[in-house]
Design a protein around this motif. Structure first.
Motif, PDB file in Angstrom:
ATOM      1  N   SER A   1       0.837  -1.198   0.000  1.00  0.00           N
ATOM      2  CA  SER A   1       0.000   0.000   0.000  1.00  0.00           C
ATOM      3  C   SER A   1       0.875   1.253   0.000  1.00  0.00           C
ATOM      4  O   SER A   1       1.801   1.364   0.799  1.00  0.00           O
TER       5      SER A   1
ATOM      6  N   ARG B   1      -4.958   5.217   4.825  1.00  0.00           N
ATOM      7  CA  ARG B   1      -5.938   4.128   4.738  1.00  0.00           C
ATOM      8  C   ARG B   1      -7.299   4.597   5.254  1.00  0.00           C
ATOM      9  O   ARG B   1      -8.335   4.252   4.677  1.00  0.00           O
ATOM     10  N   GLU B   2      -7.292   5.395   6.306  1.00  0.00           N
ATOM     11  CA  GLU B   2      -8.560   5.944   6.818  1.00  0.00           C
ATOM     12  C   GLU B   2      -9.198   6.863   5.785  1.00  0.00           C
ATOM     13  O   GLU B   2     -10.413   6.845   5.588  1.00  0.00           O
TER      14      GLU B   2
ATOM     15  N   GLY C   1     -10.654   4.812   3.111  1.00  0.00           N
ATOM     16  CA  GLY C   1     -11.884   4.222   3.643  1.00  0.00           C
ATOM     17  C   GLY C   1     -13.037   5.212   3.657  1.00  0.00           C
ATOM     18  O   GLY C   1     -14.179   4.856   3.332  1.00  0.00           O
TER      19      GLY C   1
ATOM     20  N   GLU D   1      -7.399  -1.732  -0.295  1.00  0.00           N
ATOM     21  CA  GLU D   1      -8.442  -1.693   0.723  1.00  0.00           C
ATOM     22  C   GLU D   1      -9.676  -2.511   0.342  1.00  0.00           C
ATOM     23  O   GLU D   1     -10.449  -2.904   1.218  1.00  0.00           O
ATOM     24  N   THR D   2      -9.870  -2.767  -0.939  1.00  0.00           N
ATOM     25  CA  THR D   2     -11.077  -3.469  -1.373  1.00  0.00           C
ATOM     26  C   THR D   2     -10.838  -4.909  -1.811  1.00  0.00           C
ATOM     27  O   THR D   2     -11.788  -5.596  -2.184  1.00  0.00           O
TER      28      THR D   2
END
Length: 172
Positions: A88, A95-96, A99, A129-130
């Motif tokens: 990543s 990441r937040e 999201g 993330e997915t």
């Protein structure tokens, strides 16, 4: 319970027992053949993925490994992610933000700006993330990505010159 009770039954011998070496022999199938069942879920062919993993295990960067495999660097990063590698381009805060964008709480342009990455890096972060790593594919490449069983120590040693030490952080 005293020390004599704890030491009861301990023997001193002149020879060690040879318990042998545990091995897992997967040499009958090539890495590409082991990845074949996951071909539909990979962003490249199993042959390209095998070349990517081999180059990455040698210590090449994700981009250099992708070039060796003849695929786009983003596809190489996606494949490595599916094999359980951490690729990543964003940290925990990024990441937040990704999201929040995925949840529809932020527009994409604002999320990209807040994450501090390019559009391409943001797209890769969203992919990470997915999409969960593929369990069977992780097992298929496990031996290739680990140089000493679990890979952590040997990979760190192999890449030692490319990693910053704690002392290097003082000069930033």
């Amino acid at each position: 319970m005293g020390l004599s009770d704890i030491a009861a039954g301990i023997e001193v011998v002149d020879e060690q027992r040879d318990s042998g070496v545990a091995t897992v022999d997967r040499t009958t199938d090539s890495l590409a053949e082991r990845l074949e069942p996951f071909a539909a879920d990979l962003p490249c062919t199993p042959g390209e993925a095998a070349a990517l993993v081999d180059a990455y295990a040698e210590g090449k960067s994700v981009g250099a490994s992708a070039r060796v495999a003849g695929i786009a660097p983003t596809d190489g990063a996606k494949a490595l992610h599916l094999f359980g590698e951490s690729v990543s381009p964003v940290g925990p805060m990024g990441r937040e933000i990704v999201g929040d964008w995925l949840a529809g709480e932020l527009p994409r342009t604002e999320a990209v700006e807040l994450a501090g990455v390019s559009d391409q890096e943001f797209a890769l972060a969203a992919y990470v993330e997915t999409h969960e790593p593929i369990e069977g594919a992780m097992e298929a490449v496990e031996g290739a990505l680990s140089l000493d069983g679990d890979g952590s120590v040997a990979k760190r040693d192999a890449l030692g010159d490319t990693m910053d030490g704690v002392g290097d952080l003082r000069n930033c």
